[in-house]
Design an enzyme around this catalytic site. Sequence first.
Site, PDB file in Angstrom:
ATOM      1  N   ASP A  19       0.830  -1.199   0.000  1.00  0.00           N
ATOM      2  CA  ASP A  19       0.000   0.000   0.000  1.00  0.00           C
ATOM      3  C   ASP A  19       0.873   1.263   0.000  1.00  0.00           C
ATOM      4  OD1 ASP A  19      -2.279   1.508   0.028  1.00  0.00           O
ATOM      5  OD2 ASP A  19      -2.729   1.191   2.148  1.00  0.00           O
ATOM      6  N   GLY A  22       0.071   5.404  -4.399  1.00  0.00           N
ATOM      7  CA  GLY A  22      -0.550   6.664  -4.804  1.00  0.00           C
ATOM      8  C   GLY A  22       0.014   7.837  -4.018  1.00  0.00           C
ATOM      9  N   HIS A  36       2.854   3.302  -8.873  1.00  0.00           N
ATOM     10  CA  HIS A  36       2.721   1.860  -9.134  1.00  0.00           C
ATOM     11  C   HIS A  36       3.968   1.329  -9.849  1.00  0.00           C
ATOM     12  CE1 HIS A  36      -1.268   2.079  -7.605  1.00  0.00           C
ATOM     13  NE2 HIS A  36      -1.783   2.735  -8.625  1.00  0.00           N
ATOM     14  N   LEU A 130      11.320 -20.562  -4.599  1.00  0.00           N
ATOM     15  CA  LEU A 130      10.388 -19.613  -3.976  1.00  0.00           C
ATOM     16  C   LEU A 130       9.026 -19.810  -4.635  1.00  0.00           C
ATOM     17  CD1 LEU A 130       9.734 -17.033  -2.237  1.00  0.00           C
ATOM     18  CD2 LEU A 130      10.278 -15.693  -4.276  1.00  0.00           C
ATOM     19  N   ARG A 187       1.663  -5.021   6.065  1.00  0.00           N
ATOM     20  CA  ARG A 187       0.996  -3.966   5.300  1.00  0.00           C
ATOM     21  C   ARG A 187       1.848  -2.708   5.386  1.00  0.00           C
ATOM     22  NH1 ARG A 187      -5.168  -2.577   4.278  1.00  0.00           N
ATOM     23  NH2 ARG A 187      -4.834  -0.827   2.882  1.00  0.00           N
TER      24      ARG A 187
HETATM   25  C1  FPP Z   1      -1.865   0.181  -3.317  1.00  0.00           C
HETATM   26  O1  FPP Z   1      -1.393   1.503  -3.306  1.00  0.00           O
HETATM   27  C2  FPP Z   1      -1.285  -0.552  -4.410  1.00  0.00           C
HETATM   28  C3  FPP Z   1      -1.994  -1.116  -5.442  1.00  0.00           C
HETATM   29  C4  FPP Z   1      -3.455  -1.040  -5.551  1.00  0.00           C
HETATM   30  C5  FPP Z   1      -1.320  -1.796  -6.540  1.00  0.00           C
HETATM   31  C6  FPP Z   1      -0.140  -2.651  -6.192  1.00  0.00           C
HETATM   32  C7  FPP Z   1       0.553  -2.889  -7.465  1.00  0.00           C
HETATM   33  C8  FPP Z   1       1.871  -2.837  -7.664  1.00  0.00           C
HETATM   34  C9  FPP Z   1       2.886  -2.651  -6.610  1.00  0.00           C
HETATM   35  C10 FPP Z   1       2.310  -2.917  -9.078  1.00  0.00           C
HETATM   36  C11 FPP Z   1       3.044  -4.090  -9.487  1.00  0.00           C
HETATM   37  C12 FPP Z   1       2.632  -5.381  -8.929  1.00  0.00           C
HETATM   38  C13 FPP Z   1       3.198  -6.548  -9.335  1.00  0.00           C
HETATM   39  C14 FPP Z   1       2.836  -7.829  -8.701  1.00  0.00           C
HETATM   40  C15 FPP Z   1       4.184  -6.563 -10.418  1.00  0.00           C
HETATM   41  P1  FPP Z   1      -2.442   2.694  -3.444  1.00  0.00           P
HETATM   42  O2  FPP Z   1      -2.520   3.071  -4.872  1.00  0.00           O
HETATM   43  O3  FPP Z   1      -3.744   2.297  -2.820  1.00  0.00           O
HETATM   44  O4  FPP Z   1      -1.740   3.819  -2.613  1.00  0.00           O
HETATM   45  P2  FPP Z   1      -2.475   4.985  -1.804  1.00  0.00           P
HETATM   46  O5  FPP Z   1      -3.207   4.327  -0.678  1.00  0.00           O
HETATM   47  O6  FPP Z   1      -1.326   5.810  -1.327  1.00  0.00           O
HETATM   48  O7  FPP Z   1      -3.363   5.714  -2.767  1.00  0.00           O
END
Ligand code: FPP
Length: 241
Positions: A19, A22, A36, A130, A187
């Site tokens: 998390d 963003g 991302h 893994l 998390r």
């Molecule tokens: C949450 O952060 C993250 C996600 C919804 C996407 C996770 C995806 C990746 C790390 C990209 C690549 C993944 C792989 C497996 C290659 P958020 O956008 O909710 O952050 P915020 O809470 O700060 O808005």
Amino acid sequence: MAAKDNRQVVPEHVAIIMDGNGRWATRRGLARLRGHQAGATRVREIVRACPDQGVRYLTLFAFSTENWRRARSEVAGLMALLRRYLKSEAAELITSGVRVRFIGDRRPLNPGLVRLMTDLESRTTQNDRLHLTVALNYGARDEITQAAVALAEAIRRGEIAPDAVTATDLEGFLYTRAIPDPDLVIRTSGEKRVSNFLLWQSAYSEYEFTKVLWPDFSANHFADILLNYGARERRFGAVLP
Ligand code: FPP
């Protein structure tokens, strides 16, 4: 869990809610997608770190059933990023002994992405260094609901007697039936929520919440958390007969 050496107890299975992508981007005045992208670089780093740390199973929450509610451009960007990641990482994952699995509902996903997923799964079935599980369009309530439906169908077909149903029977219909429950769920980003991730499987898991945003989460942060887990487990072991 397993003993890495005489000093440290290592979780066999670590699951991560990645998390904060963003916020990481917004704080830098960048588009959310850049967060991302930076997050995907950390995925590579943590996947590489697991075998060195003695972690045998890693499960990553990449896209939840709720994430479709985000702006269309962000969803499309994330899906494109996942496709690029699978293409660019496939060779290394295959040759470095990583067995890849995907959990979640594939039906709404782009067929090209699904092909990459199934191809990577089938090309890594012999790998054992893994076990990497990527949760993609995953939601624990959906998972448990579809498992309950499958169980009900098995009962209707007469394969299981209704008064003999056990938790193990239901587990056999979960996406995760082939992998052990997580010992540790991490998390990032300071939020203290479980967000519909592995609800059944984490019944006995340890939780670790770190304020570090996922794009800043390095192999060193990961190692620190594993060390902390080992310390907790050692204390726990000491009070047991
Ligand atoms: C949450 O952060 C993250 C996600 C919804 C996407 C996770 C995806 C990746 C790390 C990209 C690549 C993944 C792989 C497996 C290659 P958020 O956008 O909710 O952050 P915020 O809470 O700060 O808005």
